[in-house]
Design an enzyme around this catalytic site. Structure first.
Site, short mmCIF file in Angstrom:
data_model
loop_
_atom_site.label_atom_id
_atom_site.label_comp_id
_atom_site.label_asym_id
_atom_site.label_seq_id
_atom_site.Cartn_x
_atom_site.Cartn_y
_atom_site.Cartn_z
N HIS A 1 0.69 -1.29 0.01
CA HIS A 1 0.17 -0.45 0.27
C HIS A 1 0.76 1.62 -0.08
O HIS A 1 0.27 2.17 -0.75
CB HIS A 1 -0.84 -0.19 1.07
CG HIS A 1 -2.07 1.14 1.52
ND1 HIS A 1 -1.68 2.37 1.46
CD2 HIS A 1 -3.49 1.55 1.35
CE1 HIS A 1 -2.52 2.96 1.60
NE2 HIS A 1 -3.77 2.50 1.35
N GLY A 2 1.68 1.20 0.39
CA GLY A 2 2.80 2.35 0.84
C GLY A 2 2.78 3.44 2.24
O GLY A 2 3.76 4.11 2.22
N ASP A 3 0.89 3.38 2.65
CA ASP A 3 0.92 4.61 3.67
C ASP A 3 -0.18 4.06 3.86
O ASP A 3 -0.94 4.35 4.69
CB ASP A 3 0.27 6.12 3.16
CG ASP A 3 0.47 7.02 4.10
OD1 ASP A 3 1.04 6.73 4.66
OD2 ASP A 3 0.14 7.77 3.40
N MET A 4 0.25 2.60 4.52
CA MET A 4 -0.61 1.09 4.92
C MET A 4 -0.68 1.74 6.44
O MET A 4 0.22 2.12 7.15
CB MET A 4 -0.05 0.25 4.76
CG MET A 4 -1.07 -0.62 5.74
SD MET A 4 -2.05 -1.24 4.51
CE MET A 4 -2.62 -2.85 5.23
N ASN B 1 -6.13 4.12 5.92
CA ASN B 1 -6.09 4.02 4.83
C ASN B 1 -6.79 3.11 4.20
O ASN B 1 -6.69 2.63 3.28
CB ASN B 1 -5.02 4.20 4.24
CG ASN B 1 -4.60 5.59 4.57
OD1 ASN B 1 -5.07 7.01 4.88
ND2 ASN B 1 -3.11 6.21 4.66
#
Length: 250
Positions: free
Chosen positions: A176-179, A182
């Site tokens: 996700h990269g910004d877990m 979100n």
């Protein structure tokens, strides 16, 4: 762009750490969201064009917002996307077991996706190149007062150099990269959003951000142990620390 002039802005969404602006809108009696960012970020993982293209690739793989329209106008990137339904993950903060189960479920869904033909990489070399661009253009978060209390560094360039010199071996999957916060939880599953940093990356990137959230909400270390038991993994604290530090200037 066909719809940008037709939407009615209902209100600005709460501020986060991202430089993007997000608005709740109405388009032809339907609620949607408008995300806007200055085009100086077009080469970064803040890009809403990148986010739109990632969402379209994910549309038959995960539950994500529908892309209504995206494009560039007057030095800004725009994305119009559908509204998501369900309860935000933060609704479960007072129920630690449920909260952690949702995190683990989300991780399993992401990591099960076939990454062949994934349009974007969020691997360490890509993120470090991006960070250099942000630093060179003075748009990185170098305010150390925003950094984690546990961060050992107090100088942005010293931290950047350390990150370059201490890159761990990556175990690649869809990240996700910004877990953490979100996604929404609904009766029919998990809905993901804020996907600009989604791409191929080390599985420990998302895990690190989950650990950071669990530590913030639940200081009792038993909850962190429960998280790793649910994942069926032994914690790799060297990687967890690296990815938390990598996130400091974003």
């Amino acid at each position: 762009m066909k719809y940008i002039d037709e939407i009615q802005i209902l209100g600005k969404c709460s501020e986060g750490m991202s430089p993007a602006e997000v608005y709740k809108c109405q388009l032809k009696n339907t609620v949607c969201y408008l995300k806007k960012i200055d085009d100086i970020f077009s080469k970064t993982t803040y890009s809403v064009k990148r986010e739109a293209e990632m969402m379209m690739w994910l549309s038959d793989k995960l539950k994500v917002p529908d892309v209504i329209e995206y494009g560039v106008r007057e030095h800004s990137e725009y994305l119009i996307m559908s509204e998501l339904r369900g309860k935000h993950i933060d609704c479960f903060i007072d129920h630690p077991i449920k909260y952690i189960e949702c995190l683990v479920n989300a991780l399993h869904q992401l990591q099960a996706i076939d990454i062949r033909n994934c349009p974007f990489s969020s691997k360490i070399d890509v993120r470090l190149k991006e960070l250099k661009y942000l630093l060179d253009n003075r748009i990185a978060d170098i305010d150390v007062s925003n950094w984690e209390d546990t961060t050992e560094f107090d100088d942005p360039m010293t931290l950047y150099q350390w990150l370059c010199e201490n890159q761990p071996q990556e175990e690649l999957c869809l990240s996700h990269g910004d877990m953490s916060a979100n996604f929404f939880v609904s009766h029919d599953g998990i809905y993901f959003y804020d996907l600009a940093r989604c791409g191929v990356a080390d599985k420990w990137l998302d895990i690190a951000f989950c650990v950071r959230e669990i530590r913030e909400y639940y200081p009792d270390s038993d909850y962190e142990k429960f998280f790793f038991n649910m994942l069926g993994l032994e914690p790799d604290y060297k990687k967890i620390n690296y990815y938390i530090l990598l996130d400091e200037m974003f």
